[in-house]
Design a protein around this motif. Structure first.
Motif, PDB file in Angstrom:
ATOM      1  N   ARG A  34       0.836  -1.214   0.000  1.00 27.61           N
ATOM      2  CA  ARG A  34       0.000   0.000   0.000  1.00 27.61           C
ATOM      3  C   ARG A  34       0.867   1.258   0.000  1.00 27.61           C
ATOM      4  N   PHE A  35       2.043   1.163   0.623  1.00 29.81           N
ATOM      5  CA  PHE A  35       2.977   2.294   0.611  1.00 29.81           C
ATOM      6  C   PHE A  35       3.484   2.508  -0.817  1.00 29.81           C
ATOM      7  N   CYS A  36       3.867   1.389  -1.473  1.00 28.35           N
ATOM      8  CA  CYS A  36       4.370   1.479  -2.857  1.00 28.35           C
ATOM      9  C   CYS A  36       3.315   2.081  -3.781  1.00 28.35           C
ATOM     10  N   ARG A 415      -6.362  -4.649   1.780  1.00 30.70           N
ATOM     11  CA  ARG A 415      -7.620  -3.947   1.525  1.00 30.70           C
ATOM     12  C   ARG A 415      -8.357  -3.691   2.838  1.00 30.70           C
ATOM     13  N   LEU A 416      -8.368  -4.726   3.696  1.00 30.69           N
ATOM     14  CA  LEU A 416      -9.111  -4.588   4.945  1.00 30.69           C
ATOM     15  C   LEU A 416      -8.441  -3.578   5.873  1.00 30.69           C
ATOM     16  N   ILE A 417      -7.114  -3.565   5.893  1.00 32.31           N
ATOM     17  CA  ILE A 417      -6.431  -2.590   6.762  1.00 32.31           C
ATOM     18  C   ILE A 417      -6.723  -1.172   6.277  1.00 32.31           C
ATOM     19  N   MET A 418      -6.742  -0.986   4.967  1.00 29.54           N
ATOM     20  CA  MET A 418      -7.077   0.350   4.438  1.00 29.54           C
ATOM     21  C   MET A 418      -8.511   0.731   4.831  1.00 29.54           C
ATOM     22  N   ASP A 419      -9.417  -0.261   4.854  1.00 28.71           N
ATOM     23  CA  ASP A 419     -10.799   0.021   5.286  1.00 28.71           C
ATOM     24  C   ASP A 419     -10.843   0.432   6.760  1.00 28.71           C
ATOM     25  N   VAL A 420      -9.978  -0.173   7.574  1.00 30.80           N
ATOM     26  CA  VAL A 420      -9.909   0.218   8.990  1.00 30.80           C
ATOM     27  C   VAL A 420      -9.528   1.693   9.080  1.00 30.80           C
ATOM     28  N   ILE A 421      -8.523   2.077   8.315  1.00 28.13           N
ATOM     29  CA  ILE A 421      -8.063   3.474   8.371  1.00 28.13           C
ATOM     30  C   ILE A 421      -9.177   4.410   7.874  1.00 28.13           C
ATOM     31  N   ARG A 422      -9.898   3.962   6.855  1.00 29.39           N
ATOM     32  CA  ARG A 422     -11.010   4.789   6.336  1.00 29.39           C
ATOM     33  C   ARG A 422     -12.198   4.811   7.291  1.00 29.39           C
ATOM     34  N   GLY A 423     -12.209   3.862   8.248  1.00 30.25           N
ATOM     35  CA  GLY A 423     -13.340   3.788   9.177  1.00 30.25           C
ATOM     36  C   GLY A 423     -14.550   3.130   8.553  1.00 30.25           C
TER      37      GLY A 423
END
Ligand code: NAP
Length: 484
Positions: A34-36, A415-423
């Protein structure tokens, strides 16, 4: 087709168990990807936390070697990796002790999104939740991510939910089921609710039955002790297969919003009928040419735990009354595949006569390998040989349809970790969903125990016990072949 990468807000993510297997194999390589891609900004920070004493530099080395070992097969851009490693930090804490926590709290920037990933055993969830609050690291906007197994029965799941609820609101708790992060699983909802084509047919009037298969070629590996206490029912059916079943069977939610989707999933679980004993087949794999059998792997010569389970399920509601769902999952099977097959009914009358044969449509949704969907459509066999019918696949392999973007598609964990950050909690299990799934599972397991049932042995590399074939054959149906 170009997929858009929408950066998430800068965050501080603490990974409890940051040196463990899951963090090294999935979470950290996923975050690097995700950083890349530019989704994780260089302002964000990832803080590893575990009992082991490491400096930030030592933790960076652990993470770099994990990314090289488990990251994507593409060549790693070492300069980007070096930049990613500067975003890492580490603090030694014991979930059950008090040292290190003040230091950890001091590293968290309250003006950013704060998330805490509990990549540790569930027995530590309550201790972590309590300390996050006591050391004032978490506030009402913080998110916690918890891993499976979420309990081993209804009582333990309730206790876990209660231990988290003491300190966090349900809107802050993200229970991961990585199957929900798969591209195809979300596509299942897009196909069902984004097209006019399928939903009118999506019921017992037009669908004969549905099969869900999750087959693995590996055995229990080094997880023998855990697996012997769990088995395929607890390890796979109660969570992953149940979630897939919910997404196939649920009513259209009014909106693609977390509680709207999860309310509909919950209704499916609550509408499940108890499964009759003769609608379940359990198995244990036998030895292969170069490996031992299940009982040797779990070091229990009289183990009654199943490494395979097949079952026929029924959903008591207007949409599905009369359409059975056949679920099957197991280890040491013929091929590694996860697939959902929706088998439509035959056309009510064939105008082409008996010689043309009987044909029906099948929609196959592949989760792995080669995520994609195939719809079998009946057409005329080409050539001058008269009106003979043949089924041809309309194939939509995502790798073909989306080109490089499919290959670069985020793994389920990323994908799921990004969803956590998005709330966004849509793809996470709510507490009442998990409890409802256990409430359905518990009596089945208790029944096996009360009857002292011993699973059937099946050959390693096969499609499971022959009884599983017989179970579906009694209904005049067959399993789809397990193949890559
Ligand atoms: P693991 O390899 O045993 O790692 C456990 C991690 O937790 C280590 O970093 C360990 O480091 C840390 N830890 C253990 N006790 C601690 C304590 N008292 N305080 C703080 N940190 C502690 O386990 P894992 O395979 O990564 O699994 C983690 C969780 O994810 C488990 O609940 C597992 O069921 C679940 N899970 C794992 C996978 C997988 O593929 N591995 C898949 C799905 C779910 P120290 O020993 O240094 O403290």
């Amino acid at each position: 087709m170009v997929s858009r990468v929408i950066p998430v807000d800068p965050f501080d993510l603490v990974i409890f168990g940051g040196t463990g297997d899951l963090a090294r194999r999935k979470i950290l390589p996923g975050l690097f990807r995700r950083f890349c891609s530019g989704q994780m900004s260089s302002e964000s920070k990832i803080i590893g936390a575990a009992r082991g004493v490491h400096t930030a530099e030592e933790f960076s080395k652990i993470v770099a070697s994990a990314i090289h070992e488990f990251g994507s097969s593409d060549a790693i851009d070492e300069s980007v990796l070096a930049e990613f490693l500067t975003r890492l930090d580490y603090v030694a804490v014991d979930a059950r002790g008090d040292t290190g926590w003040t230091e950890l709290a001091g590293k968290i920037r309250k003006n950013l999104v704060n998330a805490f990933y509990f990549s540790v055993g569930p027995s530590l969830f309550g201790d972590l939740a309590e300390r996050l609050k006591r050391f004032e690291m978490a506030d009402d906007d913080s998110r916690i991510v918890v891993e499976k197994p979420f309990g081993r029965d209804l009582a333990t799941a309730k206790a876990l939910n209660a231990s988290l609820a003491k300190h966090f609101d349900e809107t802050q708790i993200y229970r991961i089921d990585h199957y929900l992060g798969k591209e195809t699983v979300q596509n299942l909802m897009a196909v069902r609710f984004g097209n006019m084509l399928f939903e009118p047919l999506w019921n017992s009037q037009y669908i004969d039955h549905i099969q869900i298969t999750v087959a693995e070629t590996v055995g229990v590996g080094g997880r023998g002790e855990y697996y012997d206490r769990s088995g395929a029912m607890r390890d796979m059916v109660q969570n992953h297969l149940m979630q897939l079943l919910c997404l196939i069977a649920m009513e259209p939610p009014a909106k693609f919003e977390p509680d709207a989707v999860r309310d509909e999933k919950l209704k499916v679980i609550r509408a499940l009928e108890p499964v009759l004993p003769h609608h379940i087949v359990r198995g244990q794999y036998g030895p292969s040419e170069d490996d031992d059998d299940f009982r040797t792997h779990v070091e229990d010569s009289s183990s009654k735990t199943e490494s395979f389970i097949a079952m026929k399920m029924a959903i008591s509601n207007w949409r599905w009354a009369g359409t059975p769902f056949y679920l099957r999952t197991g280890k040491r099977l013929k091929a590694r595949t996860s697939e959902i097959t929706v088998v439509f009914k035959d056309a009510p009358h064939s105008i082409f006569g008996a010689d043309a044969g009987r044909h029906n449509n099948e929609l196959r949704i592949r989760l792995q390998p080669n995520e994609g969907m195939t719809l079998d459509v009946t057409i005329k066999e080409p050539g001058p040989g008269g009106m003979r019918l043949v089924d041809v696949p309309l194939d939509m392999a995502f790798a073909d349809a989306l080109g490089d973007n499919a290959i670069d598609a985020p793994d389920a964990y990323e994908r799921l970790i990004m969803d956590v950050i998005r709330g966004n909690q849509t793809l996470f299990m709510r507490g009442d969903e998990v409890e409802a799934a256990w409430a359905w599972t518990d009596p089945i397991i208790e029944g096996w125990q009360a009857r002292g049932e011993v699973p059937k042995t099946y050959d390693s590399g096969s499609e499971g016990p022959t009884d599983a074939m017989a179970m579906i054959a009694r209904d005049g149906r067959i399993w789809r072949e397990i193949k890559r």
